[in-house]
Scaffold this active site. Sequence first.
Site, PDB file in Angstrom:
ATOM      1  CG  ASP A  46      -0.309  -0.423   2.519  1.00 34.70           C
ATOM      2  OD1 ASP A  46       0.944  -0.392   2.610  1.00 34.70           O
ATOM      3  OD2 ASP A  46      -1.032  -0.773   3.455  1.00 34.70           O
ATOM      4  CG  ASN A  87      -8.393  -1.228  12.138  1.00 33.63           C
ATOM      5  OD1 ASN A  87      -7.560  -1.974  11.632  1.00 33.63           O
ATOM      6  ND2 ASN A  87      -8.805  -0.117  11.543  1.00 33.63           N
ATOM      7  CG  HIS A 106      -5.516  -2.069   8.907  1.00 32.95           C
ATOM      8  ND1 HIS A 106      -5.566  -0.706   9.023  1.00 32.95           N
ATOM      9  CD2 HIS A 106      -4.241  -2.402   9.233  1.00 32.95           C
ATOM     10  CE1 HIS A 106      -4.384  -0.247   9.378  1.00 32.95           C
ATOM     11  NE2 HIS A 106      -3.563  -1.256   9.517  1.00 32.95           N
ATOM     12  CD  GLU A 117      -8.540   1.048   7.836  1.00 33.13           C
ATOM     13  OE1 GLU A 117      -8.351   0.138   8.661  1.00 33.13           O
ATOM     14  OE2 GLU A 117      -7.994   2.167   7.930  1.00 33.13           O
TER      15      GLU A 117
HETATM   16  P1  PGA Z   1       2.476  -1.319  12.721  1.00 38.03           P
HETATM   17  O1  PGA Z   1       1.330  -1.249  11.629  1.00 38.03           O
HETATM   18  O2  PGA Z   1       3.462  -2.340  12.259  1.00 38.03           O
HETATM   19  O3  PGA Z   1       3.046   0.064  12.726  1.00 38.03           O
HETATM   20  O4  PGA Z   1       1.817  -1.701  14.011  1.00 38.03           O
HETATM   21  C1  PGA Z   1       0.732  -2.428  11.230  1.00 38.03           C
HETATM   22  C2  PGA Z   1      -0.412  -2.126  10.306  1.00 38.03           C
HETATM   23  O5  PGA Z   1      -1.099  -1.105  10.500  1.00 38.03           O
HETATM   24  O6  PGA Z   1      -0.649  -2.924   9.392  1.00 38.03           O
END
Ligand code: PGA
Length: 249
Positions: free
Chosen positions: A67, A136, A138, A143
Amino acid sequence: MKLYVARSAEEWNRLTAQIVREVIEAKPDAVLGLATGNTPIGMYKELVRMYKAGEIDFSRVRTFNLDEYLGIDPGHPASFISFMKQHLFDHVNIDPDRMHIPKANPDDPEAEAAAYRELLRTYGPCDLQVLGIGTNGHIGFNEPGTSFDSVTSVVELHESTRKANAPAFGGDPANVPARAITVGISEIMTAKKILLLATGAGKADIMKAALEGEVTEQVPASVLQRHDDVVVVCDEAAASRLELPRSER
Ligand code: PGA
């Protein structure tokens, strides 16, 4: 699904990088799906160390990042292309022509998403998809509520995601881009192998829900229960609520 629980950050870095290395050793022109975020930083550090020690060769590898934010300068320090350069691309021998990541500032975001979808169709599926997980649930920027059939597209970020990612934008969620391009869930699921990474107590509840709870579009990562080759590498804190049997290696 295989679960490894590392006892230290060093062991976590070694274990995760080793899994990437094994995929490249078995297939020197492997297609890797890559993730950004705080979680994989130690893995990239170890991959760079392995490269500098002559233990890994990326020259024939192709990479697809999951992404990218929309509407920021690619040179912004919080863009995912900046992250990838800082943590991996500037330090190893991946051919720039084989590094793929959606553009952060395309003239036409929908056309950019469609072009990325086509690239993935041409060169995919990934031999290995590296994934982080949002608090959350995702994966990529898919999302909660995203269809499991989703493909690469322009998406809106949830407030919880903008809040979680605010530190990279001076601490204010309002500064975090509202939209992004993300690889879709159906494309993530076509990867031959998936490496799911999680560290820290803040991920314990979502890991429990994703890996041992109901498979539901409200928890995007729960779709991984339907994939037949998922390797999960956690630290003790992220794994603390999991009842899955633990593997050793
Ligand atoms: P993080 O993000 O590694 O900074 O916890 C993970 C994500 O949002 O996929």
